[in-house]
Design a protein around this motif. Sequence first.
Motif, PDB file in Angstrom:
ATOM      1  N   PHE A  98       0.832  -1.194   0.000  1.00 29.14           N
ATOM      2  CA  PHE A  98       0.000   0.000   0.000  1.00 29.14           C
ATOM      3  C   PHE A  98       0.870   1.250   0.000  1.00 29.14           C
ATOM      4  O   PHE A  98       0.756   2.087  -0.874  1.00 29.14           O
ATOM      5  N   THR A 151      -1.588  -3.479   5.777  1.00 29.04           N
ATOM      6  CA  THR A 151      -2.480  -2.931   4.756  1.00 29.04           C
ATOM      7  C   THR A 151      -1.911  -3.236   3.378  1.00 29.04           C
ATOM      8  O   THR A 151      -0.709  -3.107   3.159  1.00 29.04           O
ATOM      9  N   GLU A 170      -2.793  -2.924  -1.065  1.00 27.16           N
ATOM     10  CA  GLU A 170      -3.628  -2.383  -2.133  1.00 27.16           C
ATOM     11  C   GLU A 170      -3.821  -3.483  -3.163  1.00 27.16           C
ATOM     12  O   GLU A 170      -2.862  -4.064  -3.649  1.00 27.16           O
ATOM     13  N   VAL A 188      -6.235  -4.477   6.432  1.00 27.01           N
ATOM     14  CA  VAL A 188      -7.026  -3.632   5.536  1.00 27.01           C
ATOM     15  C   VAL A 188      -6.643  -3.899   4.080  1.00 27.01           C
ATOM     16  O   VAL A 188      -5.464  -3.914   3.744  1.00 27.01           O
ATOM     17  N   VAL A 230      -7.173  -2.173   0.411  1.00 23.38           N
ATOM     18  CA  VAL A 230      -7.515  -0.878  -0.183  1.00 23.38           C
ATOM     19  C   VAL A 230      -7.609  -1.053  -1.687  1.00 23.38           C
ATOM     20  O   VAL A 230      -6.721  -1.648  -2.308  1.00 23.38           O
ATOM     21  N   PHE A 289     -16.814  -3.464   1.132  1.00 28.76           N
ATOM     22  CA  PHE A 289     -15.873  -2.345   1.152  1.00 28.76           C
ATOM     23  C   PHE A 289     -16.647  -1.043   1.348  1.00 28.76           C
ATOM     24  O   PHE A 289     -17.777  -0.907   0.870  1.00 28.76           O
ATOM     25  N   SER A 305     -13.720   5.380   1.418  1.00 31.70           N
ATOM     26  CA  SER A 305     -12.863   6.039   2.405  1.00 31.70           C
ATOM     27  C   SER A 305     -12.467   7.446   1.986  1.00 31.70           C
ATOM     28  O   SER A 305     -11.890   8.178   2.774  1.00 31.70           O
ATOM     29  N   PHE A 355     -11.168   5.803  -3.160  1.00 28.59           N
ATOM     30  CA  PHE A 355     -10.575   4.742  -2.347  1.00 28.59           C
ATOM     31  C   PHE A 355     -11.666   4.007  -1.581  1.00 28.59           C
ATOM     32  O   PHE A 355     -12.522   4.627  -0.939  1.00 28.59           O
ATOM     33  N   TYR A 356     -11.607   2.685  -1.680  1.00 33.50           N
ATOM     34  CA  TYR A 356     -12.524   1.810  -0.961  1.00 33.50           C
ATOM     35  C   TYR A 356     -11.688   0.864  -0.115  1.00 33.50           C
ATOM     36  O   TYR A 356     -10.648   0.397  -0.560  1.00 33.50           O
ATOM     37  N   GLN A 357     -12.160   0.606   1.102  1.00 30.61           N
ATOM     38  CA  GLN A 357     -11.395  -0.278   1.969  1.00 30.61           C
ATOM     39  C   GLN A 357     -12.288  -1.276   2.675  1.00 30.61           C
ATOM     40  O   GLN A 357     -13.459  -1.018   2.928  1.00 30.61           O
ATOM     41  N   THR A 359     -11.950  -3.508   6.147  1.00 31.05           N
ATOM     42  CA  THR A 359     -11.175  -3.728   7.366  1.00 31.05           C
ATOM     43  C   THR A 359     -11.540  -5.100   7.912  1.00 31.05           C
ATOM     44  O   THR A 359     -12.715  -5.380   8.165  1.00 31.05           O
TER      45      THR A 359
END
Length: 182
Positions: free
Chosen positions: A82, A91, A93, A126, A128, A147, A150, A168-170, A172
């Motif tokens: 990320f 985290t 991506e 996370v 992302v 998701f 964010s 951005f979508y996350q 958790t």
Amino acid sequence: MTSTPPRDDVRLIDCSEAEHAEAILAILNEAIVNSTALYDYKPRPPAAMVAWFAAKRAHGFPVVGAVDAAGQLLGFASWGTFRAFPAYKYTVEHSVYVHPAQRGRGLGVLLLDELIRRARAAQVHVLVGCIDATNRASVGLHQRLGFTHSGTLPQVGFKFGRWLDAAFYQLTLDTPSQPQDG
């Protein structure tokens, strides 16, 4: 879910450079040339896949493929670093790409679901996704799988003669069980 479920002849595999680099490159290059899914301008050369796979291997990042009964790659998903600072170690991506002739079959759900499963197993906290804000299909896919949005960085890209917003979508996860500094 609005997508049609994948047929029974679709299975998930771990992609290898030797067997799948060419097909992955073709999918990526189609997205570069015809969409805002990637903010690149020019198709990548075959040599780019050598570095791409080397980075995945060096960090233990998955490259998951969806293949048909004949072994043809229909789509793939992976994750990467990320941000390159130690505190981001939990985290990642991720990215999911489906061959244009295979879109709408639910392959994105299948691939992203597998990445989520592997992220839990790898103690990722996370995931992302950075999505062009106009890519409704990708936004919908991510929302269906839990998701949340964010934030959006407006006008950070420029392609096809227009400014692009990166959303951005996350997701958790409840992992890792015992996170540690350092």
